[in-house]
Scaffold this active site. Structure first.
Site, PDB file in Angstrom:
ATOM      1  N   TYR A  32       0.835  -1.202   0.000  1.00  0.00           N
ATOM      2  CA  TYR A  32       0.000   0.000   0.000  1.00  0.00           C
ATOM      3  C   TYR A  32       0.874   1.259   0.000  1.00  0.00           C
ATOM      4  O   TYR A  32       1.739   1.436   0.866  1.00  0.00           O
ATOM      5  CB  TYR A  32      -0.924   0.039   1.211  1.00  0.00           C
ATOM      6  CG  TYR A  32      -1.990  -1.037   1.250  1.00  0.00           C
ATOM      7  CD1 TYR A  32      -2.301  -1.812   0.132  1.00  0.00           C
ATOM      8  CD2 TYR A  32      -2.706  -1.285   2.412  1.00  0.00           C
ATOM      9  CE1 TYR A  32      -3.272  -2.794   0.184  1.00  0.00           C
ATOM     10  CE2 TYR A  32      -3.687  -2.259   2.476  1.00  0.00           C
ATOM     11  CZ  TYR A  32      -3.956  -3.016   1.353  1.00  0.00           C
ATOM     12  OH  TYR A  32      -4.925  -3.992   1.410  1.00  0.00           O
ATOM     13  N   LEU A  40     -18.472  -1.065   1.330  1.00  0.00           N
ATOM     14  CA  LEU A  40     -19.211   0.032   0.696  1.00  0.00           C
ATOM     15  C   LEU A  40     -19.042   0.042  -0.814  1.00  0.00           C
ATOM     16  O   LEU A  40     -19.385   1.032  -1.474  1.00  0.00           O
ATOM     17  CB  LEU A  40     -18.752   1.376   1.277  1.00  0.00           C
ATOM     18  CG  LEU A  40     -18.973   1.562   2.774  1.00  0.00           C
ATOM     19  CD1 LEU A  40     -18.465   2.921   3.230  1.00  0.00           C
ATOM     20  CD2 LEU A  40     -20.435   1.398   3.133  1.00  0.00           C
TER      21      LEU A  40
END
Length: 331
Positions: free
Chosen positions: A54, A207
């Site tokens: 990341y 989401l």
């Protein structure tokens, strides 16, 4: 905050965990990232997920600084290995060399002596699984990781890994897949296999990369300050940014209101209804997003509401297990 056991282990994790995939070290300034972690801690989140890849390893370093000074026994720290973290041929994959070198780099950046969970970020078809699992087992025995898990492995790969883990007497306890109202590919094969093998799910993108907040409207460009408005973010969202999907998502808003929830809270609560889901990972660029999403903990959705959600989303739900994002060849 509610807590659940992770798989068939004694490790408890917060129902909602905090992840920093597309935020820390890249899209969000460090002050904002630190504020989000503080908000997570203040709301009772104890489980933090990251990965060496990341933001080109920067995300781990930011998280390490954010958690510095916290009582180490008071939180669960997860990271992952697989994707390239350097230019060399061995700076990637699940070879013994890369796994051993990667755990050392992750621990240095995280400013930690150990991680609670070390995960194979994808399946490596070019390395013998026996080599990979033995390296993980050695890391556990050295006390550098307490448990091992995987991310985006198929049901067949999970079964093979679980067999070796039993032979090596190493605690193999989790899978980290994408899962949301719109993306249900794990339900038919991965979840039944995980339940049989003693793994729990730590799901990412509940989401649907922000689509299930309702902020993207059909026929309109994404708001300028959203992920979909950036080139990096948009490339991960093509499956969800169609007018049909966005129209149906807007139709979920009245259902959320009836339940006394925001659409984001309803979406996070929805994934937590599954008994094999131990935790839902949320990301945030602002502390207010953490405070909103965390209200989904402990929420119970009745069967009629779940039926109505299915009726609204209908044909736009992706269920094909072949969509598992585990590559057959590493990059």
């Amino acid at each position: 905050m509610n807590f659940r056991f992770l798989g068939r282990s004694g490790l408890k994790v917060s129902e909602i965990s905090f992840g920093n995939w597309l935020t820390h070290g890249s899209q969000v300034e460090e002050d904002a990232a630190l504020a989000c972690v503080k908000a997570a801690l203040d709301t009772g989140i104890t489980t933090f997920d990251t990965a060496d890849v990341y933001a080109g390893t920067k995300a781990e370093a930011v998280l390490g600084r954010a958690l510095k000074g916290q009582r180490r026994e008071g939180y669960e720290l997860f990271t992952k290995v697989y994707w390239p973290t350097g230019p060399g041929q061995n700076d990637r994959g699940l070879s013994r060399k890369h796994i051993i070198e990667s755990i050392h780099g992750s621990l240095r950046r995280l400013q930690a002596d150990y991680v609670d969970l070390y995960q194979a970020h994808r399946f490596d078809a070019e390395t013998p699984l026996e080599e990979t699992m033995l390296a993980f087992a050695d890391i556990v025995r050295q006390g550098k990781a307490l448990y091992i898990g995987v991310s985006e492995w198929t049901a067949e790969q999970i079964s093979a890994g679980a067999k070796l883990a039993r032979e090596l007497h190493v605690p193999f306890i989790s899978n980290q897949p994408q899962y949301s109202m719109l993306w249900r590919i794990i339900e038919s094969k991965v979840i039944p296999t995980s339940e049989a093998e003693g793994l729990g799910q730590i799901v990412w993108s509940p989401l649907a990369k922000g689509v299930l907040t309702g902020k993207y409207l059909p026929g309109q460009p994404p708001p300028a300050d959203t992920r979909a408005a950036t080139q990096q973010g948009a490339q991960f969202m093509t499956n969800f940014m169609t007018d049909d999907v966005l129209t149906r998502v807007q139709q979920l808003k009245p259902l959320a209101r009836e339940a006394g929830l925001s659409l984001a809270q309803l979406s996070v609560a929805w994934v937590l209804q599954h008994r094999n889901v131990a935790s839902a990972i949320i990301g945030a660029s602002k502390p207010e997003q953490v405070l909103d999403n965390v209200k989904a903990t402990g929420v119970k959705l009745d069967a009629e509401l779940l039926r109505r959600i299915d009726a609204v989303l209908g044909p736009v739900v992706e269920r094909d297990p072949a969509q598992t994002t585990s590559p057959s060849r590493r990059p």
